[in-house]
Design a protein around this motif. Structure first.
Motif, short mmCIF file in Angstrom:
data_model
loop_
_atom_site.label_atom_id
_atom_site.label_comp_id
_atom_site.label_asym_id
_atom_site.label_seq_id
_atom_site.Cartn_x
_atom_site.Cartn_y
_atom_site.Cartn_z
N LYS A 42 1.04 -1.17 0.15
CA LYS A 42 -0.14 0.01 0.07
C LYS A 42 0.94 1.26 0.03
O LYS A 42 0.58 2.25 -0.70
CB LYS A 42 -0.90 -0.09 1.07
CG LYS A 42 -1.77 -1.24 1.34
CD LYS A 42 -2.74 -1.23 2.42
CE LYS A 42 -1.80 -1.12 3.71
NZ LYS A 42 -1.05 -2.55 4.27
N THR A 43 1.77 1.40 0.85
CA THR A 43 2.62 2.65 1.08
C THR A 43 3.51 2.38 -0.15
O THR A 43 3.73 3.57 -0.68
CB THR A 43 3.54 2.47 2.33
OG1 THR A 43 2.56 2.29 3.21
CG2 THR A 43 4.48 3.64 2.50
N THR A 44 3.86 1.58 -0.66
CA THR A 44 4.87 1.52 -1.89
C THR A 44 4.00 1.85 -3.02
O THR A 44 4.57 2.86 -3.87
CB THR A 44 5.28 0.23 -2.44
OG1 THR A 44 6.11 -0.44 -1.25
CG2 THR A 44 5.96 0.02 -3.65
N PHE A 84 2.41 10.69 5.23
CA PHE A 84 3.19 9.68 5.51
C PHE A 84 2.79 8.68 6.77
O PHE A 84 2.42 9.30 7.84
CB PHE A 84 4.79 10.07 5.46
CG PHE A 84 5.25 10.99 4.52
CD1 PHE A 84 6.06 10.28 3.50
CD2 PHE A 84 5.28 12.14 4.38
CE1 PHE A 84 6.41 11.09 2.36
CE2 PHE A 84 5.59 13.07 3.22
CZ PHE A 84 6.22 12.29 2.34
N GLN A 85 2.86 7.40 6.44
CA GLN A 85 2.71 6.80 7.40
C GLN A 85 3.73 6.77 8.57
O GLN A 85 3.21 6.83 9.58
CB GLN A 85 2.94 5.15 6.89
CG GLN A 85 2.62 4.16 8.02
CD GLN A 85 2.73 2.68 7.42
OE1 GLN A 85 3.04 2.51 6.06
NE2 GLN A 85 2.62 1.54 8.10
N ASN A 86 5.00 6.58 8.30
CA ASN A 86 6.06 6.96 9.27
C ASN A 86 6.21 8.46 9.34
O ASN A 86 6.44 9.00 8.08
CB ASN A 86 7.39 6.30 8.95
CG ASN A 86 7.81 6.43 7.45
OD1 ASN A 86 7.05 6.99 6.75
ND2 ASN A 86 9.11 6.41 7.45
N LEU A 175 -3.77 9.80 1.76
CA LEU A 175 -3.50 9.78 3.39
C LEU A 175 -2.85 8.54 3.68
O LEU A 175 -3.78 7.77 3.54
CB LEU A 175 -4.53 10.29 4.18
CG LEU A 175 -5.19 11.74 3.58
CD1 LEU A 175 -6.51 11.76 4.42
CD2 LEU A 175 -4.46 12.74 4.02
N ASP A 176 -1.74 8.30 4.28
CA ASP A 176 -1.22 6.95 4.52
C ASP A 176 -1.46 6.82 6.06
O ASP A 176 -0.68 7.16 6.79
CB ASP A 176 0.42 6.83 4.17
CG ASP A 176 0.67 5.43 4.08
OD1 ASP A 176 -0.11 4.38 4.65
OD2 ASP A 176 1.68 5.07 3.54
N GLU A 177 -2.46 5.85 6.37
CA GLU A 177 -2.84 5.77 7.70
C GLU A 177 -2.93 7.00 8.72
O GLU A 177 -2.44 7.19 9.61
CB GLU A 177 -1.81 4.84 8.33
CG GLU A 177 -1.67 3.51 7.61
CD GLU A 177 -0.91 2.11 8.17
OE1 GLU A 177 -0.81 2.25 9.63
OE2 GLU A 177 -0.87 1.12 7.70
MG LIG Z 1 2.34 1.19 4.79
#
Ligand SMILES: [Mg+2]
Ligand SMILES: Nc1ncnc2c1ncn2[C@@H]1O[C@H](COP(=O)(O)OP(=O)(O)OP(=O)(O)O)[C@@H](O)[C@H]1O
Lengths: 262, 314
Positions: A42-44, A84-86, A175-177
């Motif tokens: 997903k993030t990729t 970003f997720q992180n 929006l990542d998480e």
């Molecule tokens: Mg991810």
């Protein structure tokens, strides 16, 4: 015309195929969710669409125009941005300054005028600051503008990233998480914000493990598993899709998977 | 207290007070000369701090730019028959152009790689200066013609004290302006997260190059001043050791603190003078003092003192 078209996208990291022939279309104004187990890609996929990674194969179009290989700042200029997720917060800046950076594209920025500190630069700063405050209000962070971002808690920073991304005035926001690590109240607030911005015509692409959040919010859901498309459909279609239930069996039914991933 | 510490113009104002007070308090040429050297070094370090402390990009080669400013001011009048002022200005512009050309390929590197690439630049410039004897006088260096601005002959410590002091104040004001502007925010954003800066529309490569060029221009100006002030340049002016010293000044005073840059320059210019009475132990004591300072105030003198003061005031 779709806001975003992902066409047969694949990406490999050495021997690992992180995405394999993924395709989907996101119509303008839709809330489009991307779900899947950890490591599904997903993030990729967000990284590929936002220009952070270049895909190995395939094509991405934004409002019909091919953007494959474009750099993140070029895409931001066209109206595509993300969180970003992180967390990728500017920790040495205040919360308001973080959002002001998001105004970069809409500010007059001439290094020489900036160096001279002309009154117009200060006026523009004041204006950007005011708009930043408004966006902080929108995401429920009123009054935190002067706080150093490095001293704010995780849930606050998640929302700060949303405010900062909105400051670019995107037509597509990814929006990542967005609610990872947020409590129920914060999650409801963020859901409200997302509805509001989608209501204003913005296209929202969303990655989230909180299934309750995704199911109530998304217009459509695309499910990835091990880099491949597993299913796509409305929330009720996805909830009852046997392949999806199967993929989530290791954890729980998708409707019950809790949000636990930072 | 918090308000004063947060005011971006406070360092320039503080320095203005110092520039005015020093000649009143210690009117001897020895101290004024020392102060002038502090100002000239601080000019480099303020620029280097924009690059390192704010944008987060290291350079171990800034003495190269310092030397280019110095040698341009020397070579123009000596070999090309140009007026000193014109050579100095041309040298500064040329250094900016060189920084642009060099920065473009190497600023793609990060961390250690960028450190080594900039170090390489320093080595090359230093070798060229030492070996191009016909132009530079080689290891012996060369004389520098006096600077005339109109009918004003800028020479001696009485003149250069003010030229260097006022230029430094202007450079600090410019840096403060830059930092509280879209350009400065872009630079600081790059320091914390290049990927976030990118998705917000910041052309990361362009801003890195911009700050590299600005810091090179600061260094070249300072180099020109030193050459004109001393009336003589040698390869030591642009040696690797000088590059390291500039970085040490920036780190010691505090990365991300403009006042710290001036203080760092002051400490590393004044301390060796103060320690000359220790003769052969001079360098060992200097090194020990630096180590103790960095251990006690690990974020650099000014940032450490600031957070200590703020905690005291809170
Ligand atoms: Mg991810
Ligand atoms: N830069 C990279 N280099 C090598 N492998 C990578 C890189 N980025 C991602 N991967 C790998 O690609 C796969 C997909 O990772 P990705 O981060 O996209 O998963 P995800 O679906 O976002 O998972 P999560 O829900 O845990 O965030 C993982 O196996 C990951 O290790």
């Amino acid at each position: 015309m779709s806001a975003i078209s992902v066409e047969h996208v694949s990406i490999r990291f050495g021997g690992l195929v992180a995405l394999s022939d993924v395709s989907f279309d996101v119509p303008p104004g839709e809330i489009f969710a991307l779900i899947g187990p950890n490591g599904a890609g997903k993030t990729t996929l967000f990284n590929v669409v936002s220009g952070v990674y270049a895909c190995t194969d395939g094509r991405i179009r934004f409002n019909g125009k091919t953007i494959t290989g474009a750099l993140p700042h070029e895409l931001a200029r066209k109206g595509l941005t993300r969180t970003f997720q992180n967390l990728q917060i500017f920790f040495r800046m205040s919360a308001a300054e973080n959002v002001m950076v998001g105004r970069h594209l809409h500010e007059r920025r001439n290094p020489l005028l900036d160096f001279l500190g002309l009154p117009m630069v200060h006026r523009q700063n004041a204006e950007s600051r005011k708009l930043a405050e408004e966006l902080l209000d929108l995401v429920g962070l009123s009054g935190l503008g002067d706080q150093p971002a490095g001293e704010l808690p995780y849930g606050v920073l998640k929302r700060l990233e949303i405010a900062r991304a909105l400051a670019t005035r995107p037509s597509v926001i990814m929006l990542d998480e967005p609610v990872a690590g947020c409590n129920a109240v914060e999650t409801a607030e963020i859901a409200h914000v997302i509805r509001k911005i989608a209501g204003s015509g913005m296209t929202v692409m969303l990655v989230e493990h909180d299934m309750g959040f995704v199911m109530t919010l998304a217009d459509r859901i695309h499910v990835l598993n091990r880099g491949m498309t597993l299913a796509e459909g409305t929330p009720s279609e996805i909830r009852n899709n046997p392949a999806v239930i199967e993929a989530y069996l290791g954890t729980a039914k998708p409707g019950e998977t809790s949000r636990a991933h930072g | 207290m918090r308000r004063i510490l947060a005011n971006p113009y406070a360092p320039a104002f503080a320095l203005a007070v110092v520039v005015v007070m020093v000649p009143l308090l210690v009117p001897s040429p020895f101290y004024l000369r020392l102060a002038t050297l502090v100002f000239i070094n601080a000019l480099v370090v303020v620029g280097l701090n924009l690059l390192m402390g704010y944008a987060g990009q290291i350079s171990l080669g800034h003495a190269a730019f310092f030397a280019m400013g110095a040698y341009a001011s020397a070579i123009g009048p000596a070999h090309l028959g140009l007026p000193t002022l014109a050579s100095m200005l041309a040298g500064i512009v040329l250094t900016g152009v060189v920084a642009y050309g060099v920065g473009k390929p190497i600023l793609r590197f990060k961390g250690y790689h960028l450190a080594v690439a900039t170090l390489g630049l320093g080595v090359i410039v230093s070798i060229v200066i030492t070996n191009e004897i016909a132009w530079t006088g080689g290891p012996d260096g060369m004389q520098v013609a006096r600077l005339w601005i109109g009918s004003w002959r800028v020479s001696g410590v009485a003149n250069w004290y003010w030229v260097a002091g006022i230029t430094l104040i202007v450079a600090m004001l410019g840096a403060a302006n830059l930092l509280s502007s879209p350009t400065g925010r872009a630079l600081r954003a790059i320091h914390d997260s290049e990927v976030a800066a990118g998705v917000l529309g910041i052309d990361v490569a362009r801003y890195k190059l911009l700050v590299f060029v600005i810091s090179a221009i600061y260094a070249a100006t300072a180099g020109a001043f030193l050459a004109l002030f001393d009336g003589h340049v040698t390869p030591v002016t642009g040696g690797i050791l000088r590059s390291i010293e500039f970085v040490a000044m920036a780190v010691l005073g505090g990365l991300g603190s403009i006042l710290g840059s001036v203080l760092g320059a002051a400490v590393l210019v004044v301390l060796p003078q103060a320690l000359t009475s220790f003769h052969e132990f001079e360098h060992a004591i200097l090194g020990a003092i630096l180590m103790v300072l960095m251990i006690a105030l690990r974020r650099g003198v000014i940032p450490s003192l600031q957070s200590w003061l703020l905690r005291g005031a809170a």
